[in-house]
Enzyme design. Structure first.
Site, mmCIF file in Angstrom:
data_model
loop_
_atom_site.group_PDB
_atom_site.id
_atom_site.type_symbol
_atom_site.label_atom_id
_atom_site.label_comp_id
_atom_site.label_asym_id
_atom_site.label_seq_id
_atom_site.Cartn_x
_atom_site.Cartn_y
_atom_site.Cartn_z
ATOM 1 N N LYS A 43 -63.547 -36.961 63.746
ATOM 2 C CA LYS A 43 -63.645 -37.503 65.082
ATOM 3 C C LYS A 43 -62.675 -38.656 65.279
ATOM 4 O O LYS A 43 -62.414 -39.098 66.399
ATOM 5 C CB LYS A 43 -65.083 -38.035 65.315
ATOM 6 C CG LYS A 43 -66.158 -36.993 65.128
ATOM 7 C CD LYS A 43 -67.549 -37.684 65.120
ATOM 8 C CE LYS A 43 -68.625 -36.655 64.853
ATOM 9 N NZ LYS A 43 -69.781 -37.247 64.174
ATOM 10 N N GLU A 98 -53.829 -37.595 63.259
ATOM 11 C CA GLU A 98 -54.853 -38.157 62.376
ATOM 12 C C GLU A 98 -54.963 -39.663 62.623
ATOM 13 O O GLU A 98 -54.030 -40.295 63.119
ATOM 14 C CB GLU A 98 -54.453 -37.822 60.919
ATOM 15 C CG GLU A 98 -55.375 -38.284 59.828
ATOM 16 C CD GLU A 98 -56.813 -37.780 59.901
ATOM 17 O OE1 GLU A 98 -57.455 -37.937 60.956
ATOM 18 O OE2 GLU A 98 -57.316 -37.289 58.882
ATOM 19 N N ASP A 102 -54.982 -41.804 53.943
ATOM 20 C CA ASP A 102 -55.516 -42.656 52.880
ATOM 21 C C ASP A 102 -55.074 -42.047 51.539
ATOM 22 O O ASP A 102 -53.936 -42.220 51.133
ATOM 23 C CB ASP A 102 -57.038 -42.718 53.059
ATOM 24 C CG ASP A 102 -57.714 -43.710 52.156
ATOM 25 O OD1 ASP A 102 -57.156 -44.789 51.927
ATOM 26 O OD2 ASP A 102 -58.833 -43.418 51.670
ATOM 27 N N LYS A 130 -52.044 -45.921 54.745
ATOM 28 C CA LYS A 130 -52.337 -46.830 53.631
ATOM 29 C C LYS A 130 -51.644 -46.269 52.393
ATOM 30 O O LYS A 130 -52.286 -45.613 51.562
ATOM 31 C CB LYS A 130 -53.849 -46.809 53.345
ATOM 32 C CG LYS A 130 -54.693 -47.872 53.994
ATOM 33 C CD LYS A 130 -56.079 -47.815 53.333
ATOM 34 C CE LYS A 130 -57.186 -48.069 54.291
ATOM 35 N NZ LYS A 130 -58.522 -47.836 53.701
ATOM 36 N N PHE A 151 -60.565 -51.762 53.968
ATOM 37 C CA PHE A 151 -61.345 -50.820 54.775
ATOM 38 C C PHE A 151 -61.326 -51.257 56.230
ATOM 39 O O PHE A 151 -61.747 -52.353 56.567
ATOM 40 C CB PHE A 151 -62.782 -50.693 54.271
ATOM 41 C CG PHE A 151 -63.472 -49.502 54.865
ATOM 42 C CD1 PHE A 151 -63.298 -48.243 54.305
ATOM 43 C CD2 PHE A 151 -64.230 -49.620 56.023
ATOM 44 C CE1 PHE A 151 -63.885 -47.127 54.876
ATOM 45 C CE2 PHE A 151 -64.830 -48.506 56.608
ATOM 46 C CZ PHE A 151 -64.650 -47.262 56.033
ATOM 47 N N ASP A 158 -64.450 -45.251 61.589
ATOM 48 C CA ASP A 158 -65.861 -45.632 61.509
ATOM 49 C C ASP A 158 -66.260 -46.176 60.151
ATOM 50 O O ASP A 158 -65.568 -45.998 59.154
ATOM 51 C CB ASP A 158 -66.737 -44.399 61.787
ATOM 52 C CG ASP A 158 -66.759 -43.444 60.596
ATOM 53 O OD1 ASP A 158 -65.670 -42.997 60.179
ATOM 54 O OD2 ASP A 158 -67.852 -43.160 60.065
ATOM 55 N N ARG A 164 -66.445 -46.884 66.065
ATOM 56 C CA ARG A 164 -65.319 -46.059 66.528
ATOM 57 C C ARG A 164 -64.818 -46.515 67.899
ATOM 58 O O ARG A 164 -63.674 -46.282 68.258
ATOM 59 C CB ARG A 164 -65.745 -44.590 66.646
ATOM 60 C CG ARG A 164 -66.033 -43.897 65.318
ATOM 61 C CD ARG A 164 -66.181 -42.404 65.559
ATOM 62 N NE ARG A 164 -66.807 -41.680 64.473
ATOM 63 C CZ ARG A 164 -66.181 -41.211 63.398
ATOM 64 N NH1 ARG A 164 -64.893 -41.418 63.241
ATOM 65 N NH2 ARG A 164 -66.834 -40.547 62.474
HETATM 66 P P1 IMP Z 1 -57.840 -38.975 52.899
HETATM 67 O O1 IMP Z 1 -58.088 -37.523 52.713
HETATM 68 O O2 IMP Z 1 -58.289 -39.768 51.701
HETATM 69 O O3 IMP Z 1 -56.432 -39.329 53.298
HETATM 70 O O4 IMP Z 1 -58.870 -39.442 53.984
HETATM 71 C C1 IMP Z 1 -58.626 -39.570 55.305
HETATM 72 C C2 IMP Z 1 -59.922 -39.879 56.000
HETATM 73 O O5 IMP Z 1 -60.697 -40.888 55.320
HETATM 74 C C3 IMP Z 1 -59.605 -40.459 57.356
HETATM 75 O O6 IMP Z 1 -59.477 -39.472 58.332
HETATM 76 C C4 IMP Z 1 -60.788 -41.368 57.601
HETATM 77 O O7 IMP Z 1 -61.819 -40.641 58.225
HETATM 78 C C5 IMP Z 1 -61.254 -41.801 56.224
HETATM 79 N N1 IMP Z 1 -60.780 -43.169 55.910
HETATM 80 C C6 IMP Z 1 -59.847 -43.516 55.014
HETATM 81 N N2 IMP Z 1 -59.650 -44.847 54.994
HETATM 82 C C7 IMP Z 1 -60.490 -45.352 55.926
HETATM 83 C C8 IMP Z 1 -60.757 -46.687 56.397
HETATM 84 O O8 IMP Z 1 -60.183 -47.713 55.980
HETATM 85 N N3 IMP Z 1 -61.697 -46.801 57.365
HETATM 86 C C9 IMP Z 1 -62.368 -45.732 57.892
HETATM 87 N N4 IMP Z 1 -62.146 -44.470 57.478
HETATM 88 C C10 IMP Z 1 -61.214 -44.288 56.507
#
Ligand code: IMP
Length: 178
Positions: A43, A98, A102, A130, A151, A158, A164
């Site tokens: 979302k 997106e 992360d 990040k 974070f 969220d 959000r």
């Molecule tokens: P990835 O697969 O680890 O790159 O994760 C991406 C998802 O993790 C994002 O779409 C977010 O929903 C969540 N996420 C990663 N870092 C944060 C953060 O600092 N705050 C909130 N959600 C995060």
């Protein structure tokens, strides 16, 4: 400012200004190509999609996907599709939208999924990046802001489904999750 926010990292004004720049760049990059289908991941990407697309001067369409990682297993990178696309993307240029890159696992898997569905080209636009947290090799072609390893919440992001709706990206106070 929300009481659970330690500090604002990216203000609403900065997000709007950067979305205008990204919209212009995307419009320029695709001007001689088939207009992309924006595929937004639910979302978190919704507020960014809403701002960004106003500044894309192309005949775009947008659609949504909702995916979640399998929890409690070692199969990191595998995702469960909670909501699939409404239409075929065979032969289309897909622009994944997106909120944040992360570890990169989600986007790497979804990008492959788009290719498997027959997309001719898949690019990524993310509000935040990040890079210090990356564990897989993936890079968004368009990034709003590179942020430190903290974070963050707001503008779609969220913590336990809350925050959000904040109009900025802020750092969540440690006491809220420790
Ligand atoms: P990835 O697969 O680890 O790159 O994760 C991406 C998802 O993790 C994002 O779409 C977010 O929903 C969540 N996420 C990663 N870092 C944060 C953060 O600092 N705050 C909130 N959600 C995060």
């Amino acid at each position: 400012m929300n009481k659970d926010v330690a500090r604002i990292l990216v203000s609403e004004d900065e997000i709007i200004r950067r979305s205008i720049e990204l919209g212009k760049q995307i419009s320029e990059d695709y001007k001689d190509k088939k207009a992309p289908i924006l595929v937004a991941l639910l979302k978190g990407s919704v507020p960014f999609l809403a701002e960004l697309m106003k500044h894309i001067e192309l005949d775009i369409e947008y659609d949504f996907m909702d995916v979640s990682s399998y929890e409690g297993t070692e199969s990191i990178g595998d995702i469960r599709i909670l909501k699939d696309l409404d239409r075929s993307i065979r032969g289309e240029n897909v622009l994944l939208v997106e909120d944040i890159v992360d570890t990169g696992r989600t986007l790497k898997t979804v990008k492959k999924l788009m290719k498997d569905k027959g997309a001719s080209d898949v690019k990524i636009v993310s509000l935040l990046d990040k890079p210090d947290r990356r564990v897989v090799d993936i890079q968004a072609e368009y990034v709003g802001f590179i942020i430190p390893n903290e974070f963050v919440i707001g503008y779609g992001l969220d913590f336990n489904q809350k925050y959000r709706n904040l109009p900025y990206v802020g750092v969540l106070k440690e006491e809220c999750y420790k």
